[in-house]
Design a protein around this motif. Structure first.
Motif, mmCIF file in Angstrom:
data_model
loop_
_atom_site.group_PDB
_atom_site.id
_atom_site.type_symbol
_atom_site.label_atom_id
_atom_site.label_comp_id
_atom_site.label_asym_id
_atom_site.label_seq_id
_atom_site.Cartn_x
_atom_site.Cartn_y
_atom_site.Cartn_z
ATOM 1 N N ARG A 165 0.835 -1.202 0.000
ATOM 2 C CA ARG A 165 0.000 0.000 0.000
ATOM 3 C C ARG A 165 0.869 1.251 0.000
ATOM 4 O O ARG A 165 0.477 2.298 -0.517
ATOM 5 C CB ARG A 165 -0.920 0.015 1.235
ATOM 6 N N ASP A 166 2.033 1.153 0.606
ATOM 7 C CA ASP A 166 3.061 2.188 0.571
ATOM 8 C C ASP A 166 4.397 1.503 0.341
ATOM 9 O O ASP A 166 4.544 0.316 0.656
ATOM 10 C CB ASP A 166 3.119 2.962 1.895
ATOM 11 N N ILE A 214 9.804 4.965 1.317
ATOM 12 C CA ILE A 214 8.819 5.867 1.908
ATOM 13 C C ILE A 214 9.523 7.048 2.559
ATOM 14 O O ILE A 214 10.641 6.927 3.070
ATOM 15 C CB ILE A 214 7.945 5.116 2.948
ATOM 16 N N THR A 248 0.182 0.414 -5.423
ATOM 17 C CA THR A 248 -0.949 1.332 -5.570
ATOM 18 C C THR A 248 -0.669 2.502 -6.504
ATOM 19 O O THR A 248 -1.548 3.337 -6.708
ATOM 20 C CB THR A 248 -1.355 1.887 -4.193
ATOM 21 N N SER A 249 0.541 2.584 -7.077
ATOM 22 C CA SER A 249 0.846 3.703 -7.965
ATOM 23 C C SER A 249 1.832 3.287 -9.052
ATOM 24 O O SER A 249 2.669 2.400 -8.832
ATOM 25 C CB SER A 249 1.418 4.884 -7.177
ATOM 26 N N THR A 307 5.599 3.656 -8.049
ATOM 27 C CA THR A 307 6.047 2.592 -7.147
ATOM 28 C C THR A 307 6.363 1.331 -7.949
ATOM 29 O O THR A 307 7.329 0.621 -7.659
ATOM 30 C CB THR A 307 4.979 2.282 -6.087
ATOM 31 N N GLU A 358 0.123 17.241 -0.808
ATOM 32 C CA GLU A 358 1.171 16.253 -0.609
ATOM 33 C C GLU A 358 2.498 16.960 -0.418
ATOM 34 O O GLU A 358 2.711 18.053 -0.933
ATOM 35 C CB GLU A 358 1.243 15.287 -1.797
ATOM 36 N N GLU A 398 10.288 11.695 -2.713
ATOM 37 C CA GLU A 398 9.750 10.466 -2.128
ATOM 38 C C GLU A 398 8.228 10.411 -2.173
ATOM 39 O O GLU A 398 7.637 9.345 -1.999
ATOM 40 C CB GLU A 398 10.223 10.296 -0.684
ATOM 41 N N THR A 399 7.582 11.559 -2.369
ATOM 42 C CA THR A 399 6.117 11.572 -2.378
ATOM 43 C C THR A 399 5.534 11.579 -3.792
ATOM 44 O O THR A 399 4.315 11.611 -3.948
ATOM 45 C CB THR A 399 5.579 12.796 -1.607
ATOM 46 N N ILE A 419 3.289 8.585 -4.119
ATOM 47 C CA ILE A 419 2.225 8.402 -3.127
ATOM 48 C C ILE A 419 0.904 8.915 -3.702
ATOM 49 O O ILE A 419 0.808 10.077 -4.111
ATOM 50 C CB ILE A 419 2.546 9.157 -1.821
#
Length: 424
Positions: free
Chosen positions: A169-170, A175, A208-209, A212, A330, A335-336, A339
């Protein structure tokens, strides 16, 4: 029906986005010929509770549980408030950390690898080894964070003939807060080794992305697929909207999510237009850090701001459906970029215009743009932001403020579960 064992830490009555992903998958899997079985802690220390989620668990679902020992109960002897923040993933900036915070972070990062639920791995492996033999389960899914749950899957995979799917999920070591854990060189290496072992031994990896997926695909030969989060409610086009020109943010606003240029832009708008100041309200729903509160005070927005604190998921959806504008923030860091907050898809399905702020080239930007659900701003794009807000304000006064997002059906939880079912 095919049986699938899902190993998760977050389960009702837990609150927050972590519980919703698999609660919804489990809800729809039987429609596609799959019988889900959920394994979760018997006595977890959930940082957020939302009892409204309990009603969504089907009485026909088999949920098995086992006790867990969590160090947060001991850590509270040092600081109850700081321990609570840490368990929620709230890590303050380096300059503002107290000695207690630094100590808690050092212990959390170096004595509990990969996370504070690692003590649950051995007893869970022992319990589930017997369970999958007796019940003839040949497919398991582990979802993290906490990423220690992937270690349960790793041990089961190495000891039994079964298919193992990991759901991230992350990200793990990528992260943003991973760098703030005050890890020693040895601890960093241990994290990397555990992550690599999980990635290499998984039969299938779900993320989830898209970004990622790019990161993890470079580190494993196992197939990686994107299944985003989504929405699960009937879209109501005739919902009664707020009478004020409301801009609402649902969710936590931590130190890193503090766009000074937004607060300055809003300050200038209320100062330069009596009409705007008369209609404008800023709604903040969720945990708000002291740094964000201080910025709002500095820019003179307190009188225009309503704070609701944490609310249940059902209440959050109500805020989203009736607000004039939705705000998504965000942190401005590399790193984001990968997300994607779960609420984004509920934002889109709410059919209210979105003002999203984040780093350049993020997955959020791509989704907001392609869905035609609002506007995305990089940090410090204040002039453009001001113009867009004023444009929305004029449409609000004409009772003409709405959006018609494109292709939102693909983000429905049922359609996403269908994509998952293909892997099973």
């Amino acid at each position: 029906m095919k049986k699938v064992l899902i190993i998760t830490y977050y389960w009702p009555p837990a609150g927050g986005p972590g519980v919703q992903r698999w609660l919804k998958f489990v809800k729809y899997l039987p429609e596609f010929g799959i019988e889900p079985i959920v394994y979760c802690p018997e006595n977890p220390k959930y940082p957020i509770m939302d009892t409204s989620m309990v009603s969504e668990v089907s009485s026909a679902l088999e949920v098995i549980q086992a006790p867990i020992n969590e160090p947060y109960k001991l850590a509270q002897l040092l600081s109850r408030s700081k321990t609570s923040d840490l368990s929620k993933g709230i890590i303050t900036g380096q300059k503002k950390q107290t000695i207690t915070e630094k100590l808690l972070l050092f212990v959390r990062g170096n004595f509990f690898i990969p996370d504070a639920r690692v003590s649950w791995v051995k007893p869970s492996f022992s319990f589930l080894s017997d369970y999958i033999k007796i019940h003839k389960v040949d497919t398991i899914i582990t979802t993290g964070p906490p990423h220690s749950l992937h270690l349960i899957g790793l041990k089961l995979k190495q000891s039994h003939s079964l298919k193992w799917i990991t759901d991230f999920r992350d990200p793990w070591t990528h992260i943003g807060y991973h760098k703030k854990l005050k890890l020693t060189r040895l601890s960093k290496r241990k994290h990397k080794q555990l992550e690599a072992s999980v990635l290499m031994n998984s039969d299938q990896i779900i993320v989830t992305s898209p970004q990622t997926k790019l990161i993890l695909s470079k580190r494993t030969k196992s197939p990686v697929i994107v299944i985003t989060n989504g929405y699960d409610f009937e879209i109501n086009k005739s919902c009664k909207l707020d009478t004020k020109f409301t801009l609402s943010h649902v969710g936590n606003l931590q130190d890193g999510r503090n766009p000074e240029f937004l607060w300055k832009t809003l300050h200038d708008l209320v100062q330069n237009s009596i009409d705007f100041s008369k209609h404008f309200r800023l709604n903040l729903i969720g945990y708000i850090s002291e740094a964000v509160l201080n910025s709002i005070r500095i820019y003179g927005l307190e009188a225009y701001t309503d704070y609701s604190g944490y609310v249940s998921h059902s209440e959050a959806l109500e805020y989203q459906s009736r607000t004039q504008l939705l705000l998504l923030i965000e942190e401005n860091s590399k790193e984001t970029k990968y997300i994607i907050p779960g609420k984004l898809f509920e934002y889109i399905a709410s059919r209210r215009p979105i003002i999203a702020i984040g780093p350049d080239g993020s997955d959020i930007e791509n989704i907001v743009t392609k869905s035609a659900s609002g506007n995305y701003f990089r940090y410090e794009e204040s002039e453009l932001l001001s113009s867009v807000i004023l444009g929305y304000f004029e449409r609000y006064k004409r009772n003409d403020l709405y959006v018609e997002p494109k292709e939102i059906e693909k983000y429905s939880r049922r359609n996403l579960t269908f994509e998952l079912s293909k892997l099973l």
